[in-house]
Design a protein around this motif. Structure first.
Motif, PDB file in Angstrom:
ATOM      1  N   CYS A 201      35.079  37.404  47.312  1.00  0.00           N
ATOM      2  CA  CYS A 201      34.094  37.746  46.275  1.00  0.00           C
ATOM      3  C   CYS A 201      33.583  36.488  45.587  1.00  0.00           C
ATOM      4  O   CYS A 201      32.385  36.352  45.305  1.00  0.00           O
ATOM      5  CB  CYS A 201      34.722  38.684  45.243  1.00  0.00           C
ATOM      6  N   HIS A 202      34.485  35.581  45.309  1.00  0.00           N
ATOM      7  CA  HIS A 202      34.106  34.297  44.712  1.00  0.00           C
ATOM      8  C   HIS A 202      33.123  33.568  45.619  1.00  0.00           C
ATOM      9  O   HIS A 202      32.106  33.039  45.164  1.00  0.00           O
ATOM     10  CB  HIS A 202      35.369  33.472  44.496  1.00  0.00           C
ATOM     11  N   ASP A 203      33.398  33.564  46.916  1.00  0.00           N
ATOM     12  CA  ASP A 203      32.530  32.905  47.874  1.00  0.00           C
ATOM     13  C   ASP A 203      31.172  33.597  47.980  1.00  0.00           C
ATOM     14  O   ASP A 203      30.169  32.963  48.281  1.00  0.00           O
ATOM     15  CB  ASP A 203      33.202  32.901  49.255  1.00  0.00           C
ATOM     16  N   SER A 204      31.171  34.908  47.739  1.00  0.00           N
ATOM     17  CA  SER A 204      29.937  35.683  47.879  1.00  0.00           C
ATOM     18  C   SER A 204      29.146  35.782  46.582  1.00  0.00           C
ATOM     19  O   SER A 204      28.150  36.502  46.524  1.00  0.00           O
ATOM     20  CB  SER A 204      30.274  37.090  48.392  1.00  0.00           C
ATOM     21  N   GLY A 205      29.608  35.112  45.529  1.00  0.00           N
ATOM     22  CA  GLY A 205      28.859  35.095  44.275  1.00  0.00           C
ATOM     23  C   GLY A 205      29.076  36.309  43.407  1.00  0.00           C
ATOM     24  O   GLY A 205      28.154  36.748  42.703  1.00  0.00           O
ATOM     25  N   ASP A 206      30.291  36.889  43.421  1.00  0.00           N
ATOM     26  CA  ASP A 206      30.589  38.063  42.584  1.00  0.00           C
ATOM     27  C   ASP A 206      31.836  37.771  41.757  1.00  0.00           C
ATOM     28  O   ASP A 206      32.921  38.294  42.026  1.00  0.00           O
ATOM     29  CB  ASP A 206      30.807  39.286  43.479  1.00  0.00           C
ATOM     30  N   PRO A 207      31.707  36.942  40.701  1.00  0.00           N
ATOM     31  CA  PRO A 207      32.888  36.523  39.939  1.00  0.00           C
ATOM     32  C   PRO A 207      33.572  37.668  39.197  1.00  0.00           C
ATOM     33  O   PRO A 207      34.789  37.641  39.023  1.00  0.00           O
ATOM     34  CB  PRO A 207      32.337  35.475  38.970  1.00  0.00           C
ATOM     35  N   ALA A 208      32.804  38.657  38.735  1.00  0.00           N
ATOM     36  CA  ALA A 208      33.413  39.765  37.993  1.00  0.00           C
ATOM     37  C   ALA A 208      34.381  40.540  38.870  1.00  0.00           C
ATOM     38  O   ALA A 208      35.510  40.844  38.465  1.00  0.00           O
ATOM     39  CB  ALA A 208      32.326  40.688  37.447  1.00  0.00           C
ATOM     40  N   GLN A 209      33.963  40.857  40.081  1.00  0.00           N
ATOM     41  CA  GLN A 209      34.848  41.564  41.005  1.00  0.00           C
ATOM     42  C   GLN A 209      36.019  40.682  41.418  1.00  0.00           C
ATOM     43  O   GLN A 209      37.148  41.166  41.583  1.00  0.00           O
ATOM     44  CB  GLN A 209      34.066  42.018  42.236  1.00  0.00           C
ATOM     45  N   ALA A 210      35.766  39.382  41.572  1.00  0.00           N
ATOM     46  CA  ALA A 210      36.842  38.454  41.934  1.00  0.00           C
ATOM     47  C   ALA A 210      37.943  38.474  40.880  1.00  0.00           C
ATOM     48  O   ALA A 210      39.145  38.473  41.216  1.00  0.00           O
ATOM     49  CB  ALA A 210      36.284  37.043  42.098  1.00  0.00           C
ATOM     50  N   ALA A 211      37.564  38.501  39.598  1.00  0.00           N
ATOM     51  CA  ALA A 211      38.554  38.510  38.519  1.00  0.00           C
ATOM     52  C   ALA A 211      39.433  39.756  38.590  1.00  0.00           C
ATOM     53  O   ALA A 211      40.658  39.686  38.404  1.00  0.00           O
ATOM     54  CB  ALA A 211      37.850  38.435  37.170  1.00  0.00           C
ATOM     55  N   LEU A 212      38.826  40.910  38.865  1.00  0.00           N
ATOM     56  CA  LEU A 212      39.595  42.154  38.970  1.00  0.00           C
ATOM     57  C   LEU A 212      40.586  42.086  40.133  1.00  0.00           C
ATOM     58  O   LEU A 212      41.737  42.519  40.017  1.00  0.00           O
ATOM     59  CB  LEU A 212      38.649  43.339  39.159  1.00  0.00           C
ATOM     60  N   LEU A 213      40.140  41.531  41.247  1.00  0.00           N
ATOM     61  CA  LEU A 213      40.997  41.455  42.426  1.00  0.00           C
ATOM     62  C   LEU A 213      42.149  40.473  42.216  1.00  0.00           C
ATOM     63  O   LEU A 213      43.279  40.729  42.661  1.00  0.00           O
ATOM     64  CB  LEU A 213      40.163  41.052  43.644  1.00  0.00           C
ATOM     65  N   HIS A 214      41.895  39.362  41.543  1.00  0.00           N
ATOM     66  CA  HIS A 214      42.976  38.407  41.268  1.00  0.00           C
ATOM     67  C   HIS A 214      44.010  39.007  40.309  1.00  0.00           C
ATOM     68  O   HIS A 214      45.210  38.739  40.439  1.00  0.00           O
ATOM     69  CB  HIS A 214      42.406  37.113  40.693  1.00  0.00           C
ATOM     70  N   THR A 215      43.546  39.821  39.350  1.00  0.00           N
ATOM     71  CA  THR A 215      44.480  40.503  38.449  1.00  0.00           C
ATOM     72  C   THR A 215      45.344  41.498  39.223  1.00  0.00           C
ATOM     73  O   THR A 215      46.563  41.584  39.016  1.00  0.00           O
ATOM     74  CB  THR A 215      43.710  41.230  37.333  1.00  0.00           C
ATOM     75  N   ALA A 216      44.711  42.238  40.138  1.00  0.00           N
ATOM     76  CA  ALA A 216      45.466  43.177  40.974  1.00  0.00           C
ATOM     77  C   ALA A 216      46.469  42.435  41.861  1.00  0.00           C
ATOM     78  O   ALA A 216      47.568  42.928  42.126  1.00  0.00           O
ATOM     79  CB  ALA A 216      44.504  44.000  41.832  1.00  0.00           C
ATOM     80  N   SER A 217      46.092  41.243  42.317  1.00  0.00           N
ATOM     81  CA  SER A 217      46.993  40.430  43.122  1.00  0.00           C
ATOM     82  C   SER A 217      48.257  40.078  42.336  1.00  0.00           C
ATOM     83  O   SER A 217      49.375  40.122  42.876  1.00  0.00           O
ATOM     84  CB  SER A 217      46.276  39.152  43.568  1.00  0.00           C
ATOM     85  N   LEU A 218      48.084  39.739  41.063  1.00  0.00           N
ATOM     86  CA  LEU A 218      49.240  39.410  40.225  1.00  0.00           C
ATOM     87  C   LEU A 218      50.140  40.629  40.041  1.00  0.00           C
ATOM     88  O   LEU A 218      51.378  40.521  40.130  1.00  0.00           O
ATOM     89  CB  LEU A 218      48.769  38.893  38.860  1.00  0.00           C
ATOM     90  N   GLN A 219      49.552  41.801  39.817  1.00  0.00           N
ATOM     91  CA  GLN A 219      50.357  43.012  39.635  1.00  0.00           C
ATOM     92  C   GLN A 219      51.214  43.299  40.873  1.00  0.00           C
ATOM     93  O   GLN A 219      52.404  43.614  40.763  1.00  0.00           O
ATOM     94  CB  GLN A 219      49.435  44.199  39.334  1.00  0.00           C
ATOM     95  N   SER A 220      50.607  43.188  42.043  1.00  0.00           N
ATOM     96  CA  SER A 220      51.362  43.443  43.278  1.00  0.00           C
ATOM     97  C   SER A 220      52.423  42.372  43.511  1.00  0.00           C
ATOM     98  O   SER A 220      53.502  42.661  44.031  1.00  0.00           O
ATOM     99  CB  SER A 220      50.404  43.516  44.474  1.00  0.00           C
ATOM    100  N   ALA A 221      52.123  41.127  43.143  1.00  0.00           N
ATOM    101  CA  ALA A 221      53.105  40.047  43.298  1.00  0.00           C
ATOM    102  C   ALA A 221      54.333  40.299  42.428  1.00  0.00           C
ATOM    103  O   ALA A 221      55.470  40.032  42.846  1.00  0.00           O
ATOM    104  CB  ALA A 221      52.469  38.707  42.944  1.00  0.00           C
ATOM    105  N   LEU A 222      54.117  40.832  41.230  1.00  0.00           N
ATOM    106  CA  LEU A 222      55.244  41.144  40.347  1.00  0.00           C
ATOM    107  C   LEU A 222      56.075  42.287  40.924  1.00  0.00           C
ATOM    108  O   LEU A 222      57.310  42.272  40.841  1.00  0.00           O
ATOM    109  CB  LEU A 222      54.723  41.497  38.955  1.00  0.00           C
TER     110      LEU A 222
END
Length: 408
Positions: A201-222
């Motif tokens: 998403c970051h590469d495709s120019g969609d920072p808002a969606q990228a932020a949501l996905l990175h937050t979800a990544s942290l939740q799953s990592a925990l």
């Protein structure tokens, strides 16, 4: 002409773990994306191709095969019937998409995503029955190949592929039986996929969606209780904060990631975190801190045991990448000459296979040359950039800006 077995195609089926029937099914699926209707491919067709009974299949089979196996027809072991048949026609465009360029781009992206998903065979992950660590190993291998695709050409189709695979793994979590170790490993795989989708998403120019996905990544990592995955998620969230102009927050997040003892002890992760911390410190004008963090990144990287493989997601971290991150730090501090030298070094050290990163740092070099008034050098740098196979709006937009500046 004597029949000759197509050992190339046979080896590719083994490499991509296709049976005759599963390849036929994929040919029908991709054919529908290309032509608007599925072909009638069956396992009998595949057997005839491998046996050499059919040496040059019909176009309705060849075009999907080229996409699925990511090779031209002759590199699949097929032999054209003559000069005319050696050149395959372009795939037809659906009539309703002729009128709207945006629709055409979506069709192309969807086709690319279908191809990546087909090659990775994400639909082969079980969603019923008993899961073992062998199943998890296959999941990790597919994620590694998807990351390699990103390093080669950029994020583009990986957004839908990653999120589609996440849905598949969640179905596996709900529908299968497994032990605690497998459960944690699946959550770790989901965290990795969220991180990959965030970068896409970051590469495709969609920072808002990228932020949501990175937050979800942290939740799953925990949930996975995986220090490596947690450090990766924190690092990506720090980068997201920096891109949104929240530089002090980015520094705080990166320091929090470095507070994790396991992250500090892994030299691959620690080197990346120190290098990204240096960029954040440079953005808040902490010259001393940035210099210390760059030195720390170099010292930690020197401790890496080259015989021990890096985590798949960190395969991009090499001396070239460290030079590139140092260049970004010097650029943020206004040290354009040092930034240019570090960028040149990054380009000299980059492997040829990392085409996305090569384009990224080539654009960065042109930007630095323009910032120092070196217009002729910048023009020469831009002239040497081939972004035709790149699928990264973020990089191509920066390249377009440089070209506009040169024309002006």
């Amino acid at each position: 002409m004597d029949r000759q077995r197509n050992t190339v195609l046979e080896a590719l089926l083994d490499e991509f773990d296709f049976t005759h029937q599963s390849l036929a099914d994929k040919v029908n699926e991709v054919s529908e994306a290309i032509f608007g209707r599925p072909s009638n491919c069956s396992d009998r067709h595949v057997r005839r191709w491998i046996s050499g009974e059919v040496r040059w299949p019909w176009t309705k089979y060849l075009l999907p095969l080229e996409q699925i196996l990511d090779r031209p027809a002759q590199a699949l072991g097929f032999v054209p019937r003559g000069k005319a048949s050696a050149t395959l026609p372009r795939p037809p465009r659906p009539a309703q998409q002729e009128e709207e360029p945006v629709h055409r781009r979506r069709f192309i992206t969807a086709s690319a995503a279908t191809t990546v998903a087909a090659v990775l065979r994400i639909d082969q992950t079980p969603v019923t029955g008993r899961l073992s660590m062998s199943d998890v190993d296959r999941v990790r291998e597919r994620i590694g190949r998807m990351d390699a695709h990103f390093f080669s050409i950029g994020g583009g189709p990986l957004i839908s592929v990653s999120t589609g695979y996440i849905a598949r793994l969640r179905d596996a979590l709900d529908g299968c039986t497994y032990g605690d170790r497998v459960e944690r490993a699946l959550h770790g795989a989901i965290s990795s996929l969220y991180a990959s989708a965030g970068w896409a998403c970051h590469d495709s120019g969609d920072p808002a969606q990228a932020a949501l996905l990175h937050t979800a990544s942290l939740q799953s990592a925990l949930l996975a209780a995986d220090p490596s995955a947690t450090a990766r998620a924190w690092s990506n969230l720090a980068m997201q904060a920096r891109l949104e102009g929240r530089h002090r927050e980015a520094v705080q997040i990166t320091r929090a990631a470095l507070d994790n003892r396991r992250a500090r002890q892994d030299p691959h992760i620690a080197a990346l975190l120190h290098a990204r911390l240096a960029i954040g410190q440079a953005r808040v004008a902490d010259r001393t801190g940035a210099a210390r963090s760059l030195l720390a990144a170099e010292r930690v990287y020197d401790r890496i045991d080259t015989a021990a493989p890096a985590p798949t997601w960190l395969s991009f971290l090499n001396p070239a990448e460290l030079s590139g991150l140092a260049a970004i730090t010097h650029q943020a501090l206004g040290q354009y000459d040092r930034a240019e030298a570090a960028t040149v070094q990054a380009l000299d050290l980059l492997p040829e296979t990392m085409r996305r990163n090569r384009t990224y740092y080539s654009v960065q070099l042109a930007e630095l040359q323009l910032a120092q008034g070196e217009r002729e050098q910048a023009a020469a740098t831009v002239y040497g950039i081939d972004a035709s196979s790149l699928d990264s709006r973020r990089i191509t937009d920066r390249l377009a800006t440089v070209r506009r500046t040169l024309i002006a």
